[in-house]
Design a protein around this motif. Structure first.
Motif, PDB file in Angstrom:
ATOM      1  N   LEU A 244       0.840  -1.197   0.000  1.00 30.03           N
ATOM      2  CA  LEU A 244       0.000   0.000   0.000  1.00 30.03           C
ATOM      3  C   LEU A 244       0.875   1.247   0.000  1.00 30.03           C
ATOM      4  O   LEU A 244       1.633   1.488   0.951  1.00 30.03           O
ATOM      5  CB  LEU A 244      -0.909   0.002   1.228  1.00 30.03           C
ATOM      6  CG  LEU A 244      -2.072   1.002   1.214  1.00 30.03           C
ATOM      7  CD1 LEU A 244      -3.003   0.725   0.040  1.00 30.03           C
ATOM      8  CD2 LEU A 244      -2.844   0.925   2.525  1.00 30.03           C
ATOM      9  N   PRO A 245       0.853   2.052  -1.066  1.00 28.95           N
ATOM     10  CA  PRO A 245       1.715   3.226  -1.156  1.00 28.95           C
ATOM     11  C   PRO A 245       1.139   4.432  -0.408  1.00 28.95           C
ATOM     12  O   PRO A 245      -0.056   4.477  -0.102  1.00 28.95           O
ATOM     13  CB  PRO A 245       1.760   3.505  -2.658  1.00 28.95           C
ATOM     14  CG  PRO A 245       0.412   3.062  -3.137  1.00 28.95           C
ATOM     15  CD  PRO A 245       0.037   1.868  -2.286  1.00 28.95           C
ATOM     16  N   LYS A 246       1.996   5.383  -0.153  1.00 31.12           N
ATOM     17  CA  LYS A 246       1.577   6.647   0.439  1.00 31.12           C
ATOM     18  C   LYS A 246       1.850   7.754  -0.576  1.00 31.12           C
ATOM     19  O   LYS A 246       3.000   8.115  -0.804  1.00 31.12           O
ATOM     20  CB  LYS A 246       2.326   6.918   1.746  1.00 31.12           C
ATOM     21  CG  LYS A 246       1.955   5.966   2.882  1.00 31.12           C
ATOM     22  CD  LYS A 246       2.669   6.356   4.176  1.00 31.12           C
ATOM     23  CE  LYS A 246       2.260   5.436   5.319  1.00 31.12           C
ATOM     24  NZ  LYS A 246       2.947   5.792   6.594  1.00 31.12           N
ATOM     25  N   ASN A 258     -10.190   4.943  -5.804  1.00 28.35           N
ATOM     26  CA  ASN A 258     -10.192   4.354  -4.461  1.00 28.35           C
ATOM     27  C   ASN A 258      -9.459   3.015  -4.410  1.00 28.35           C
ATOM     28  O   ASN A 258      -9.612   2.244  -3.466  1.00 28.35           O
ATOM     29  CB  ASN A 258     -11.630   4.162  -3.961  1.00 28.35           C
ATOM     30  CG  ASN A 258     -12.361   3.053  -4.716  1.00 28.35           C
ATOM     31  OD1 ASN A 258     -11.932   2.652  -5.795  1.00 28.35           O
ATOM     32  ND2 ASN A 258     -13.461   2.577  -4.169  1.00 28.35           N
ATOM     33  N   PHE A 259      -8.659   2.736  -5.419  1.00 32.67           N
ATOM     34  CA  PHE A 259      -8.001   1.437  -5.506  1.00 32.67           C
ATOM     35  C   PHE A 259      -6.867   1.272  -4.499  1.00 32.67           C
ATOM     36  O   PHE A 259      -6.419   0.157  -4.242  1.00 32.67           O
ATOM     37  CB  PHE A 259      -7.458   1.217  -6.920  1.00 32.67           C
ATOM     38  CG  PHE A 259      -8.472   1.486  -7.992  1.00 32.67           C
ATOM     39  CD1 PHE A 259      -9.745   0.933  -7.926  1.00 32.67           C
ATOM     40  CD2 PHE A 259      -8.171   2.309  -9.064  1.00 32.67           C
ATOM     41  CE1 PHE A 259     -10.688   1.180  -8.910  1.00 32.67           C
ATOM     42  CE2 PHE A 259      -9.093   2.571 -10.051  1.00 32.67           C
ATOM     43  CZ  PHE A 259     -10.354   2.008  -9.975  1.00 32.67           C
ATOM     44  N   PHE A 260      -6.420   2.387  -3.946  1.00 26.57           N
ATOM     45  CA  PHE A 260      -5.314   2.338  -2.999  1.00 26.57           C
ATOM     46  C   PHE A 260      -5.814   2.506  -1.560  1.00 26.57           C
ATOM     47  O   PHE A 260      -5.119   3.028  -0.697  1.00 26.57           O
ATOM     48  CB  PHE A 260      -4.270   3.402  -3.347  1.00 26.57           C
ATOM     49  CG  PHE A 260      -3.669   3.189  -4.712  1.00 26.57           C
ATOM     50  CD1 PHE A 260      -2.613   2.306  -4.893  1.00 26.57           C
ATOM     51  CD2 PHE A 260      -4.169   3.849  -5.825  1.00 26.57           C
ATOM     52  CE1 PHE A 260      -2.062   2.089  -6.149  1.00 26.57           C
ATOM     53  CE2 PHE A 260      -3.637   3.646  -7.084  1.00 26.57           C
ATOM     54  CZ  PHE A 260      -2.578   2.758  -7.249  1.00 26.57           C
ATOM     55  N   GLN A 264     -10.291  -2.534  -0.799  1.00 23.16           N
ATOM     56  CA  GLN A 264     -10.140  -2.686  -2.239  1.00 23.16           C
ATOM     57  C   GLN A 264      -8.712  -3.075  -2.629  1.00 23.16           C
ATOM     58  O   GLN A 264      -8.503  -3.927  -3.495  1.00 23.16           O
ATOM     59  CB  GLN A 264     -10.533  -1.370  -2.935  1.00 23.16           C
ATOM     60  CG  GLN A 264     -10.752  -1.499  -4.429  1.00 23.16           C
ATOM     61  CD  GLN A 264     -12.091  -2.106  -4.783  1.00 23.16           C
ATOM     62  OE1 GLN A 264     -12.717  -2.766  -3.971  1.00 23.16           O
ATOM     63  NE2 GLN A 264     -12.510  -1.900  -6.018  1.00 23.16           N
ATOM     64  N   PHE A 265      -7.738  -2.477  -1.956  1.00 23.24           N
ATOM     65  CA  PHE A 265      -6.342  -2.724  -2.317  1.00 23.24           C
ATOM     66  C   PHE A 265      -5.998  -4.208  -2.181  1.00 23.24           C
ATOM     67  O   PHE A 265      -5.379  -4.799  -3.071  1.00 23.24           O
ATOM     68  CB  PHE A 265      -5.407  -1.880  -1.445  1.00 23.24           C
ATOM     69  CG  PHE A 265      -3.951  -2.025  -1.800  1.00 23.24           C
ATOM     70  CD1 PHE A 265      -3.411  -1.335  -2.875  1.00 23.24           C
ATOM     71  CD2 PHE A 265      -3.117  -2.860  -1.066  1.00 23.24           C
ATOM     72  CE1 PHE A 265      -2.069  -1.475  -3.216  1.00 23.24           C
ATOM     73  CE2 PHE A 265      -1.776  -3.003  -1.386  1.00 23.24           C
ATOM     74  CZ  PHE A 265      -1.254  -2.306  -2.461  1.00 23.24           C
TER      75      PHE A 265
END
Length: 340
Positions: A244-246, A258-260, A264-265
């Motif tokens: 999960l990126p920031k 909203n994929f991140f 959902q991710f």
């Protein structure tokens, strides 16, 4: 902008000799489809420029972007999508500078009604706003006409009759050739049809976003050209993001999409593992090509928009049309995405 124009042959050298470059282009085997009832024949993959605009997509190297755009054209891409809202006309100005000598070989799709200024998006579909934006787009793109002109987002404050009557006037003046809509519901499309001939729609569509599928299927049956955006799910379907990126504040990958976000991710990570398996059976084909292949193999999609900012990504994306997912692979992907 002061863009330094590159020769069309600039891609040669990055991939070897003239002969080797020619063989690479031949292997891309770009496909073309009828664009609804517009009379246009468009490439199955089209070039998107939201990222090139720069705002909300990190740092932009415009020399690399220029090389990427030229590589897309070399591969046979003939449809380019842009908008005034892509960083206050920055994307349009870039295209106008870079492609002013290529106008006869490309179709421009741009939009109206939505603007981005000082970090804020706003929508105004009034007649005055539409005419003003149209004139600006013609100037920025250095063209006498726009091939396809879309209302970017519906505006509940302005009657549709006003919006589409102005588009009809622009069309009668020869400033735009085909009228369409983006991000409109089916009900809004039907309302717009009362005042104008709607020939193209543009909506988000990918393995991780299928909310508009029934609408897309129906409009395609009705003879309306369909172009899809977000084909790569803001990049998550490339397989690049396994953790999960920031993203920085204002980044569109965490704002518009909203994929991140969880859950959902994590669900998408499971999909990526299925794509990894398919990749292995195709000699390690990039996951981005699997995502695009799934999209353009849908009979109701005429062209899928892909954003590129490097030659590497341009080559990967355009290579998608050189092969196909099998029927079994499509079914396997469909079965999983139906559950996301």
């Amino acid at each position: 902008m002061g863009i330094v124009l590159l020769d069309r042959s600039s891609s040669i050298g990055r991939f070897g000799t003239q002969k080797e470059w020619g063989e690479l282009k031949e292997s891309w085997n770009m496909k073309y489809r009828k664009f609804g009832n517009t009379g246009l024949e468009v490439s199955a993959i089209s070039l998107g420029t939201w990222g090139i605009g720069g705002a909300g997509w990190g740092n932009t190297d415009y020399k690399q972007c220029e090389e990427a755009v030229m590589a897309m054209l070399d591969a046979g891409v003939n449809l380019i999508d842009t908008a005034p809202a892509y960083n206050d006309g920055m994307a349009e100005r870039f295209l106008g500078d870079v492609l002013k000598t290529k106008r006869d070989s490309i179709y421009y799709v741009t939009k109206t009604g939505t603007q981005y200024k000082n970090g804020v998006y706003s929508t105004d579909d009034s007649a005055d706003a539409i005419r003003k934006q149209c004139e600006e787009s013609l100037n920025y793109l250095k063209t006498d006409f726009i091939d396809v002109y879309l209302v970017h987002w519906p505006d509940g404050k302005v009657p549709m009759e006003e919006t589409f009557s102005e588009l009809n006037r622009l069309q009668s003046e020869g400033k735009i050739h085909h009228i369409g809509v983006s991000n409109f519901s089916m009900e809004q499309i039907e309302e717009a049809k009362k005042y104008s001939r709607i020939e193209v729609i543009q909506d988000q569509y990918s393995m991780v976003y299928r909310e508009e599928e029934s609408k897309i299927v129906q409009t395609h049956k009705d003879g309306i050209g369909v172009m899809t955006y977000g084909s790569m799910g803001a990049g998550i379907l490339s397989g690049r993001y396994r953790q999960l990126p920031k993203f920085e504040k204002g980044d569109m990958r965490s704002g518009f999409y909203n994929f991140f976000e969880e859950p959902q991710f994590s669900k998408i990570q499971e999909l990526l593992m299925i794509m990894d398996e398919i990749s292995k059976t195709h000699n390690g084909i990039p996951l981005s090509q699997i995502a695009l292949n799934w999209n353009i193999q849908k009979e109701f999609v005429d062209t899928a928009i892909v954003g590129v900012r490097s030659v590497k990504h341009a080559v990967e994306n355009c290579s998608t049309t050189g092969w196909k997912l099998t029927k079994e692979e499509m079914q396997k992907l469909d079965e999983y995405v139906n559950n996301i």
